[in-house]
Write an enzyme that holds these catalytic residues in place. Structure first.
Site, short mmCIF file in Angstrom:
data_model
loop_
_atom_site.label_atom_id
_atom_site.label_comp_id
_atom_site.label_asym_id
_atom_site.label_seq_id
_atom_site.Cartn_x
_atom_site.Cartn_y
_atom_site.Cartn_z
N THR A 103 14.73 -30.89 -49.38
CA THR A 103 15.96 -31.25 -50.06
C THR A 103 15.71 -31.17 -51.56
O THR A 103 14.92 -31.93 -52.11
CB THR A 103 16.41 -32.67 -49.68
OG1 THR A 103 16.69 -32.71 -48.27
CG2 THR A 103 17.68 -33.06 -50.43
N LYS A 178 23.92 -30.34 -48.17
CA LYS A 178 23.03 -31.48 -47.96
C LYS A 178 23.38 -32.64 -48.89
O LYS A 178 23.27 -33.81 -48.51
CB LYS A 178 21.58 -31.06 -48.17
CG LYS A 178 20.54 -32.17 -47.94
CD LYS A 178 20.56 -32.70 -46.50
CE LYS A 178 19.58 -33.86 -46.30
NZ LYS A 178 18.17 -33.44 -46.29
N LYS A 246 15.50 -40.14 -54.66
CA LYS A 246 15.35 -38.75 -55.12
C LYS A 246 16.59 -37.93 -54.78
O LYS A 246 17.15 -37.22 -55.64
CB LYS A 246 14.11 -38.13 -54.49
CG LYS A 246 13.77 -36.72 -54.97
CD LYS A 246 14.32 -35.62 -54.06
CE LYS A 246 13.61 -35.59 -52.73
NZ LYS A 246 14.05 -34.42 -51.91
#
Length: 298
Positions: A103, A178, A246
């Site tokens: 990701t 995502k 994150k």
């Protein structure tokens, strides 16, 4: 550029043998493919070989890159991907494909795609959803960006560890999908944390509550899989608070660049940051309920 017959290939590379990557690479082995794996922490590489004796590891990215036509990545963040791709590119053959399951930001995916094109290598951003359980069970969902024809050629590979694969557009589009996924996940977790906290305060039977609510309009994967464990203080399911921080940082940076205000996402990010600051950064993201503990609110 040389055309590779992906369907007929028997040797693949896999970089990153953490809680997600290790079982993903294992599914490739179980399908009968030859897998050459690499992890920068040697102990994880050794643990993977012990778990999957048929697997092979390489001591360097150079060795791995020289022997494979397709290599999947599942590493940590933008800088990890950039470092890994840069190290492999001089040694990959023309026509090779890099499938990045990390990701990252959309900008990083676009940067890597352009860099790879200079070496006649294809780069696909293919982040996954489904968590550690999805990786272990081969039931991940994959969101892809990059060249459509390349995605279709490697889709049989992806199917070995995922139940659904969807192409969303040019490089970076998979990471965009995502980002939306992560917004929805943490938003549900915030609502679940509040709901479970209220249910406990009302002395409701939480397992019965979860079993009932999951059958109605409040039903969700998070409710069904994390409702009871969240109430019981079990937070060892893989997707860590620090990884949520994150990922949400990527989302908020992207939103800012587009001139968008995402208040719920920003608020939830702040709550995760406070939880991490209290020493819970390695617990899984359902530890969001810790915000209601007295010591977290001080």
């Amino acid at each position: 550029m040389e055309t590779l017959n992906i369907a007929g290939m028997r040797t693949l590379g896999f970089v990153g043998l953490g809680v997600m990557g290790a079982p993903m690479a294992g599914h490739l082995l179980k399908s009968g493919l030859r897998v050459l794996a690499y992890n920068r922490t040697a102990a994880k590489a050794q643990a993977w070989r012990e778990r999957f004796p048929a697997g092979e590891t390489r001591d360097s990215l150079t060795q791995l890159a020289q022997q494979v036509d397709v290599v999947a990545l599942c590493v940590g963040n933008d800088s990890d991907v950039r470092e890994t791709v840069t190290a492999m590119l001089p040694h990959l053959k023309k026509g090779a494909v890099i499938i990045d399951h990390t990701t990252t930001s959309s900008a990083l995916a676009q940067e890597m795609s352009a860099l790879c094109a200079e070496h006649d290598v294809q780069f696909l951003d293919c982040p996954v959803s489904g968590g550690q359980a999805g990786a272990e069970n081969g039931k991940l969902t994959i969101m892809a960006g990059g060249d459509l024809a390349t995605f279709e050629r490697v889709q049989p590979i992806l199917a070995h560890y995922s139940q659904h694969q969807r192409h969303f557009g040019a490089s970076g589009a998979g990471q965009g999908a995502k980002m939306v996924n992560q917004i929805l996940v943490v938003s549900v977790l915030q609502g679940l944390a509040e709901g479970i906290t209220l249910g406990k305060a009302l002395n409701l039977n939480i397992p019965d509550l979860v079993d009932t609510l999951k059958r109605g309009a409040a039903g969700s994967w998070q409710l069904e899989n994390r409702g009871v464990t969240m109430a019981e203080g079990q937070f060892n399911f893989g997707f860590a608070v620090d990884w949520a921080i994150k990922d949400l940082g990527i989302v908020t940076d992207c939103a800012q660049s587009l001139g968008l205000d995402l208040p719920l996402t920003q608020d939830t990010l702040s709550r995760y940051q406070k939880i991490s600051a209290h020493g819970h950064g390695r617990e899984d993201a359902s530890a969001l309920i810790r915000q209601f503990e007295t010591k977290q609110t001080s």
